[in-house]
Structures are given as C-alpha cells and as structure tokens.
Design a protein around this motif. Sequence first.
Motif, PDB file in Angstrom:
ATOM      1  N   THR A  84      30.228  32.640  34.589  1.00 22.97           N
ATOM      2  CA  THR A  84      30.173  33.003  36.010  1.00 22.97           C
ATOM      3  C   THR A  84      29.311  34.251  36.184  1.00 22.97           C
ATOM      4  OG1 THR A  84      32.297  31.978  36.527  1.00 22.97           O
ATOM      5  CG2 THR A  84      31.542  33.716  38.022  1.00 22.97           C
ATOM      6  N   VAL A  85      29.483  35.229  35.294  1.00 22.18           N
ATOM      7  CA  VAL A  85      28.633  36.422  35.353  1.00 22.18           C
ATOM      8  C   VAL A  85      27.169  36.011  35.208  1.00 22.18           C
ATOM      9  CG1 VAL A  85      28.021  38.599  34.243  1.00 22.18           C
ATOM     10  CG2 VAL A  85      30.430  37.990  34.520  1.00 22.18           C
ATOM     11  N   ALA A  86      26.875  35.148  34.244  1.00 23.04           N
ATOM     12  CA  ALA A  86      25.491  34.684  34.050  1.00 23.04           C
ATOM     13  C   ALA A  86      24.981  34.000  35.314  1.00 23.04           C
ATOM     14  CB  ALA A  86      25.417  33.731  32.860  1.00 23.04           C
ATOM     15  N   THR A 139      46.969  25.539  33.075  1.00 21.09           N
ATOM     16  CA  THR A 139      45.601  25.013  33.191  1.00 21.09           C
ATOM     17  C   THR A 139      44.986  25.351  34.546  1.00 21.09           C
ATOM     18  OG1 THR A 139      46.331  22.820  33.925  1.00 21.09           O
ATOM     19  CG2 THR A 139      46.093  23.155  31.557  1.00 21.09           C
ATOM     20  N   VAL A 140      45.781  25.252  35.610  1.00 21.33           N
ATOM     21  CA  VAL A 140      45.277  25.583  36.946  1.00 21.33           C
ATOM     22  C   VAL A 140      44.997  27.087  37.044  1.00 21.33           C
ATOM     23  CG1 VAL A 140      45.866  25.643  39.406  1.00 21.33           C
ATOM     24  CG2 VAL A 140      46.334  23.588  38.051  1.00 21.33           C
ATOM     25  N   ALA A 141      45.901  27.895  36.518  1.00 22.96           N
ATOM     26  CA  ALA A 141      45.685  29.347  36.547  1.00 22.96           C
ATOM     27  C   ALA A 141      44.437  29.729  35.759  1.00 22.96           C
ATOM     28  CB  ALA A 141      46.911  30.073  35.987  1.00 22.96           C
ATOM     29  N   ALA A 142      44.239  29.148  34.588  1.00 26.20           N
ATOM     30  CA  ALA A 142      43.060  29.450  33.778  1.00 26.20           C
ATOM     31  C   ALA A 142      41.785  29.064  34.511  1.00 26.20           C
ATOM     32  CB  ALA A 142      43.139  28.723  32.440  1.00 26.20           C
ATOM     33  N   THR A 143      41.819  27.947  35.210  1.00 26.45           N
ATOM     34  CA  THR A 143      40.655  27.468  35.941  1.00 26.45           C
ATOM     35  C   THR A 143      40.310  28.400  37.107  1.00 26.45           C
ATOM     36  OG1 THR A 143      41.184  25.208  35.308  1.00 26.45           O
ATOM     37  CG2 THR A 143      39.694  25.471  37.154  1.00 26.45           C
ATOM     38  N   ALA A 144      41.309  29.014  37.707  1.00 29.00           N
ATOM     39  CA  ALA A 144      41.065  29.957  38.799  1.00 29.00           C
ATOM     40  C   ALA A 144      40.703  31.346  38.277  1.00 29.00           C
ATOM     41  CB  ALA A 144      42.295  30.042  39.701  1.00 29.00           C
ATOM     42  N   LEU A 148      37.108  33.961  38.653  1.00 28.49           N
ATOM     43  CA  LEU A 148      37.479  35.190  39.342  1.00 28.49           C
ATOM     44  C   LEU A 148      37.246  36.407  38.445  1.00 28.49           C
ATOM     45  CD1 LEU A 148      38.657  36.564  41.830  1.00 28.49           C
ATOM     46  CD2 LEU A 148      40.941  36.177  40.872  1.00 28.49           C
ATOM     47  N   SER A 149      37.588  36.294  37.169  1.00 23.44           N
ATOM     48  CA  SER A 149      37.366  37.416  36.252  1.00 23.44           C
ATOM     49  C   SER A 149      35.876  37.707  36.103  1.00 23.44           C
ATOM     50  CB  SER A 149      38.006  37.149  34.886  1.00 23.44           C
ATOM     51  OG  SER A 149      37.308  36.127  34.191  1.00 23.44           O
ATOM     52  N   LEU A 152      34.872  39.606  39.244  1.00 27.08           N
ATOM     53  CA  LEU A 152      35.373  40.981  39.177  1.00 27.08           C
ATOM     54  C   LEU A 152      34.582  41.810  38.172  1.00 27.08           C
ATOM     55  CD1 LEU A 152      39.227  40.362  39.405  1.00 27.08           C
ATOM     56  CD2 LEU A 152      37.720  41.330  41.167  1.00 27.08           C
ATOM     57  N   THR A 153      34.214  41.196  37.056  1.00 28.55           N
ATOM     58  CA  THR A 153      33.392  41.891  36.066  1.00 28.55           C
ATOM     59  C   THR A 153      32.053  42.264  36.678  1.00 28.55           C
ATOM     60  OG1 THR A 153      34.463  40.750  34.231  1.00 28.55           O
ATOM     61  CG2 THR A 153      32.271  41.660  33.808  1.00 28.55           C
ATOM     62  N   ARG A 154      31.446  41.338  37.378  1.00 25.76           N
ATOM     63  CA  ARG A 154      30.172  41.610  38.055  1.00 25.76           C
ATOM     64  C   ARG A 154      30.329  42.772  39.026  1.00 25.76           C
ATOM     65  NH1 ARG A 154      24.633  39.814  39.025  1.00 25.76           N
ATOM     66  NH2 ARG A 154      24.171  40.680  41.061  1.00 25.76           N
ATOM     67  N   ALA A 155      31.386  42.755  39.826  1.00 29.31           N
ATOM     68  CA  ALA A 155      31.602  43.822  40.811  1.00 29.31           C
ATOM     69  C   ALA A 155      31.813  45.178  40.135  1.00 29.31           C
ATOM     70  CB  ALA A 155      32.795  43.478  41.701  1.00 29.31           C
TER      71      ALA A 155
END
Length: 174
Positions: A84-86, A139-144, A148-149, A152-155
């Motif tokens: 996601t960061v990439a 599995t749903v939590a990991a997918t979300a 999101l992480s 947040l890392t980007r921010a």
Amino acid sequence: MDAGLLLLRLVVGLLIAGHGVQKVSHLLGGDGLAGGTEEFRRDGFRGGRLTAVAAGGSQIGAGLFLSAGLLTPLAAMAAMGVMTVAGTVKWPKGLWVQHDGYEYPLILVIVSASLALTGPGSWSLDHALGALPWPVWITVAATAVGPLSGLLTRAALHRPPAVPEGVRHARPAD
C-alpha cells in the motif's frame, strides 16, 4: 484448488520477498541498503536507513511466510501494508505500470487480501500445524488493517516536498 493456491502463494510470496531483498542488498539486482535508503529519501520518506530496513524486512518476512502458507493472515497483512505504501508513491503517476503507476502494488495488495480471506490451502504450513481454518474475524481484520497500516505509515513518515528557496507559496484567491 490446493495446487492453485500453492502456485499463487509461491509466485507472489517470492516476488514480494525478492523485492525486499533488493531494498537491503545487492542480490537480485538490488542497489544495496544505501540504494534502498536513497530510494525512500527520493520518494520523500523520513527515517532513511531505518525505513529501508523496516520495509525490506517486512517484504522479505511477509513474502516468505506467504510462500510457506505460515501465519497467512498476518503475512498477508504485512504484505498489504508495505505494498500500500508503494502504491501511494506511484499514485500520482496513474494506474498503469508502463507509466510507473500503481498497477503492480495494487495487484499484490489484492492477491494478499485474497489469500488472507481464502486461506493458504491444504498444502501449507498453516494446515500442517493445524492452524486452519483461521477465524473469519482474524482474516477480515488482517485484510482491513494491512492497507490501513500502509496509509498510516505513509502519513507518519512522508514529508511534503520541499519548496525551493526563493519560491513563494501562492496566496489563495479572495
């Protein structure tokens, strides 16, 4: 179905791990840790060397765990985060990879999410260790949490582009 999941895990997981190896070493055509550090600085991230090590290590670990089908939701979550960061780096260039767009990171995020939601299949370490099926909430939590992480890392780590000296900020119109 198990053969297809194994093939998917091996190819995608090893590609993600290989991408991480390139960030921190000269293997697989990488530019070494200095090159990975410079890449993050050029892309506007703080942390330099530590950021490159964290991103490369996350990609290596997530990729190897995905390949093995071990702790699959957590491995997929880590893969989704770094990819996601990439994707955010490539976002301004548009979707398509021929223009250095975010197409490839997006595919890796979607495949990782799919593996988290479907599971790694019977030909996996998760299955051999009796960890299957993973509870749906994990599995749903990991997918979300994965994407999101990454956001947040980007921010937290991305700094706005520097304004060259002598260039004034435009004033908003009244």
